[in-house]
Structure formats: structure tokens, C-alpha cells
Write an enzyme that holds these catalytic residues in place. Structure first.
Site, mmCIF file in Angstrom:
data_model
loop_
_atom_site.group_PDB
_atom_site.id
_atom_site.type_symbol
_atom_site.label_atom_id
_atom_site.label_comp_id
_atom_site.label_asym_id
_atom_site.label_seq_id
_atom_site.Cartn_x
_atom_site.Cartn_y
_atom_site.Cartn_z
ATOM 1 N N LYS A 73 0.814 -1.225 0.000
ATOM 2 C CA LYS A 73 0.000 0.000 0.000
ATOM 3 C C LYS A 73 0.843 1.269 0.000
ATOM 4 O O LYS A 73 0.319 2.362 -0.262
ATOM 5 C CB LYS A 73 -0.948 0.001 1.202
ATOM 6 C CG LYS A 73 -2.096 -0.992 1.061
ATOM 7 C CD LYS A 73 -3.062 -0.916 2.232
ATOM 8 C CE LYS A 73 -4.234 -1.870 2.022
ATOM 9 N NZ LYS A 73 -5.205 -1.846 3.140
ATOM 10 N N HIS A 80 -2.036 -3.802 -4.696
ATOM 11 C CA HIS A 80 -1.121 -3.765 -3.546
ATOM 12 C C HIS A 80 -0.576 -5.139 -3.128
ATOM 13 O O HIS A 80 0.574 -5.210 -2.654
ATOM 14 C CB HIS A 80 -1.751 -3.020 -2.353
ATOM 15 C CG HIS A 80 -2.683 -3.824 -1.515
ATOM 16 N ND1 HIS A 80 -4.025 -3.905 -1.757
ATOM 17 C CD2 HIS A 80 -2.452 -4.598 -0.411
ATOM 18 C CE1 HIS A 80 -4.598 -4.675 -0.848
ATOM 19 N NE2 HIS A 80 -3.672 -5.113 -0.018
ATOM 20 N N HIS A 108 -3.258 -13.111 -0.281
ATOM 21 C CA HIS A 108 -4.127 -12.919 0.883
ATOM 22 C C HIS A 108 -5.469 -12.265 0.567
ATOM 23 O O HIS A 108 -6.355 -12.240 1.423
ATOM 24 C CB HIS A 108 -3.391 -12.150 1.993
ATOM 25 C CG HIS A 108 -3.349 -10.662 1.823
ATOM 26 N ND1 HIS A 108 -2.444 -10.020 0.998
ATOM 27 C CD2 HIS A 108 -4.096 -9.674 2.385
ATOM 28 C CE1 HIS A 108 -2.620 -8.723 1.078
ATOM 29 N NE2 HIS A 108 -3.625 -8.479 1.911
ATOM 30 N N HIS A 109 -5.636 -11.751 -0.657
ATOM 31 C CA HIS A 109 -6.946 -11.213 -1.056
ATOM 32 C C HIS A 109 -7.668 -12.129 -2.044
ATOM 33 O O HIS A 109 -8.692 -11.747 -2.607
ATOM 34 C CB HIS A 109 -6.805 -9.813 -1.652
ATOM 35 C CG HIS A 109 -6.811 -8.731 -0.612
ATOM 36 N ND1 HIS A 109 -7.905 -8.476 0.189
ATOM 37 C CD2 HIS A 109 -5.846 -7.857 -0.233
ATOM 38 C CE1 HIS A 109 -7.621 -7.474 1.021
ATOM 39 N NE2 HIS A 109 -6.363 -7.091 0.786
ATOM 40 N N ASP A 134 -7.091 -10.857 8.580
ATOM 41 C CA ASP A 134 -7.128 -9.496 8.032
ATOM 42 C C ASP A 134 -8.552 -8.942 8.054
ATOM 43 O O ASP A 134 -8.787 -7.804 8.482
ATOM 44 C CB ASP A 134 -6.579 -9.531 6.602
ATOM 45 C CG ASP A 134 -6.446 -8.136 5.998
ATOM 46 O OD1 ASP A 134 -6.270 -7.161 6.756
ATOM 47 O OD2 ASP A 134 -6.525 -8.024 4.751
#
Length: 351
Positions: A216, A241, A265-266, A294
Site C-alpha cells: 500500500k 497492492h 491474501h486477497h 485481516d
């Protein structure tokens, strides 16, 4: 006399001693002789010879007994036995039990005696060489062990230094972002430990948690700190990001495994996530754990455009999104009442 050159001869018959001594001296060996077995044992204590030759039939002590006691006093001394045919069974037993290297039968030829002595010296030298190689190997092994330990210590220090530097970068960018990352890392590691992941995988996840949002720093502040929801083009930038974060970690050359977790992770369990639309088992388990941790902290802590959500509502949201966003096993572990009761899942302000 040099220990490596000396031959000790033991025989109660003087003419035998003289004959063997003469033959070996002419062949270039250093020789010491005695007719007394007890004296031979004293010599072995004080100046151990390279080779011991003795007769089997002696009045006070048999040759096999002498050689057996000699082995205890000087293990490196090679032992030869002189025997007649009538003692062959005794000799064979002595050889099989490792008490002697070889025997010389009576009567013998000088060449036979010299060949046996040469073979005995070669045998001894080979044994010494093996011991030296083993000692060198053990020494080198210990040296490499020390060097490896130092290398690991330096690498650990390097990793800590790099981690501290990256944390400082995140803090300069956004101190709350760093606090969020530290909390996410803690949650993720606790879940990984509960799911019995290896220590190495827990460590990879710990670093991935701390640096999952480091990408980010490449996102413009107008997008990162926008008070309202992002439009389509802004969201497209934001979805980059994880890629930026993974690239940063890979460039350091220390966290390739952590970088892969950050990259994923997304991703969502049903394949609707980003950046590569991975689904289910295609997503690393560590990344699935990180996604839940998260989301939990993001919801409970709030964002610039909304307030935090009460914990029980957050847990309900996680369960509701099982199968679409989250892995069922991870959510079950994360929301386990025992873990909640022990205070693992605490509000942001408690950390």
C-alpha cells in the site's frame, strides 16, 4: 626408537629371537626383543611398538594371552602370532576374536616373515589413515557446524534488521496500518499454531502478516485515505497492492515464502478474489488464514469511512462468508469459543 618403526619380538627361545631379529634388521626394521612376556608388557606400556610378534608356546604366558593383554595396553599395535600346526585351532579362534592380525606357522621362510611384517605395517598405516580422516572429518563437521550457526545468527539478525526497516517504512506511511498489520500477524500465527502448522510455516505467516499491506506504500494517498468507497478505477489501483507487496519482499531475497502468502491474501475461496482469481485449495492455507485474520481486524477496528463492528457481529460475518470468501476450517478454528474465551481474539484497543 620411533614408535611407528619398532617391532617387538617375544619368544622364550633365544635362537628364535636372534633369527627373527637378524631377518627384520636386514630388511630395514627397528627391532627390540625379549624372552619374557611380563617384560614385553612393560615395554608396551612405556614405548608401544608398531608391531608385536610373539610365539604361542611360552612357559609363563601363552602367546594368545599376551596378545590379548597387549591389545588392551596398546590398541594401535598390530599383533602377529608364531605357532606350530598343533596350535592351529587356538590360532583360528584368536584371529576370529580379533586378537591377532595374522599368524606365521613354524617353520617359516624369511620371505614369508618379511611379507607378513610388511602387510602388518600396511594394515597399521591404513588404520591410522582412517582414524586421521575420521578425525579431520569430525573437525570439519564441527567447523561447519560453527560456521553454519554463525551464518544462521547473521541471517537472523539480517532478517530482524530488514523487518525493522520495513516496519519503520510502514509506520512513516501510516502508523495505524502498522498496528493493524501487527495484530493481523498475531491472530494468524495463533490460528496456524492451533491448526498445527510447522514452526517454519508459522514463521512465514508471521512475516506475511506483518507485511501483508506493505504494498500500500505504492498506492496514492488520495486512494488509500479516501473517506468514501472507491470507484472502479481507484479500486483497480488498490487491488495491485498484494503484487507490490510480494515484489518488495522478494527483492529482499529473504522472504520468498512470505511473499507468496502476501500475494494471495486477497484471493477468495470461490475464486472471486484478486489478483489471480485462485480458489479453494489453489490458495495457500497460510493465505487463507491471513485472509480471515485481516478481515476480522479490519471489521472490528473500523476504517476511515466506517466505524468498527462489534466482535460477535464480526464473527457472524466470517461464518456467513464461509465457502465464498473464507475457508470453513480456518473460520471454525478462528471462531472457536475456547480460543475466544482465552482472549486470543481481542479487540484492537486491547493489544
Amino acid at each position: 626408537m620411533s614408535e611407528n618403526k619398532m617391532v617387538l619380538i617375544v619368544d622364550d627361545e633365544e635362537h628364535v629371537l636372534r633369527a627373527i631379529t637378524r631377518t627384520l634388521v636386514f630388511a630395514g626394521y627397528q627391532v627390540r626383543s625379549t624372552p619374557d612376556a611380563e617384560e614385553a608388557l612393560q615395554i608396551l606400556k612405556l614405548t608401544p611398538p608398531a608391531l608385536l610378534i610373539c610365539d604361542q608356546r611360552m612357559p609363563k604366558m601363552s602367546g594368545v594371552e599376551l596378545l590379548l593383554r597387549a591389545r588392551a595396553l596398546s590398541p594401535s599395535t598390530v599383533r602377529l602370532l608364531i605357532s606350530g600346526y598343533s596350535d592351529i585351532d587356538v590360532v583360528i579362534s584368536a584371529i576370529n576374536n580379533g586378537q591377532i592380525f595374522q599368524y606365521i606357522s613354524k617353520p617359516w621362510e624369511d620371505e614369508e616373515l618379511i611379507d607378513a611384517v610388511k602387510a602388518a605395517f600396511q594394515f597399521r598405516q591404513d588404520a591410522l589413515d582412517r582414524e586421521l580422516i575420521l578425525a579431520q572429518s569430525l573437525c570439519e563437521k564441527e567447523t561447519w557446524k560453527v560456521l553454519l550457526e554463525h551464518s544462521h545468527a547473521r541471517m537472523k539478525q539480517t532478517i530482524e534488521n530488514e523487518a525493522n526497516a520495513l516496519k519503520k517504512i510502514i509506520q512513516v506511511k501510516d502508523s495505524e496500518l502498522l498496528q493493524h498489520s501487527l495484530r493481523v500477524s498475531q491472530y494468524a500465527v495463533q490460528v496456524a499454531r492451533s491448526m498445527q502448522l510447522s514452526e517454519q510455516r508459522q514463521q512465514n505467516l508471521e512475516y506475511a502478516g506483518v507485511f501483508h499491506d506493505i504494498g500500500k506504500i505504492a498506492i496514492r494517498d488520495q486512494i488509500l485515505y479516501k473517506a468514501g468507497r472507491l470507484d472502479e478505477s481507484e479500486y483497480a489501483f488498490m487491488k495491485e497492492h498484494p503484487i507490490y507487496g510480494a515484489e518488495i519482499l522478494r527483492e529482499l531475497g529473504l522472504w520468498n515464502d512470505a511473499a507468496e502468502i502476501v500475494l494471495q491474501h486477497h484471493e477468495k475461496y470461490d475464486g472471486s478474489g484478486y489478483p489471480y482469481h485462485l480458489k479453494a485449495a489453489e490458495i495457500l492455507l497460510e493465505a487463507r488464514i491471513l485472509a480471515v485474520a485481516d478481515a476480522y481486524d479490519a471489521l472490528i477496528s473500523g476504517r476511515i469511512y466506517r466505524k468498527g463492528v462489534p466482535r460477535q457481529e464480526v464473527l457472524a460475518i466470517l461464518k456467513q462468508d464461509v465457502g465464498s470468501h473464507f475457508d470453513a476450517d480456518v473460520v471454525e478454528c478462528f471462531t472457536n469459543q475456547e480460543l475466544v474465551a482465552t482472549g486470543m481474539l481481542r479487540r484492537a484497543g486491547d493489544l
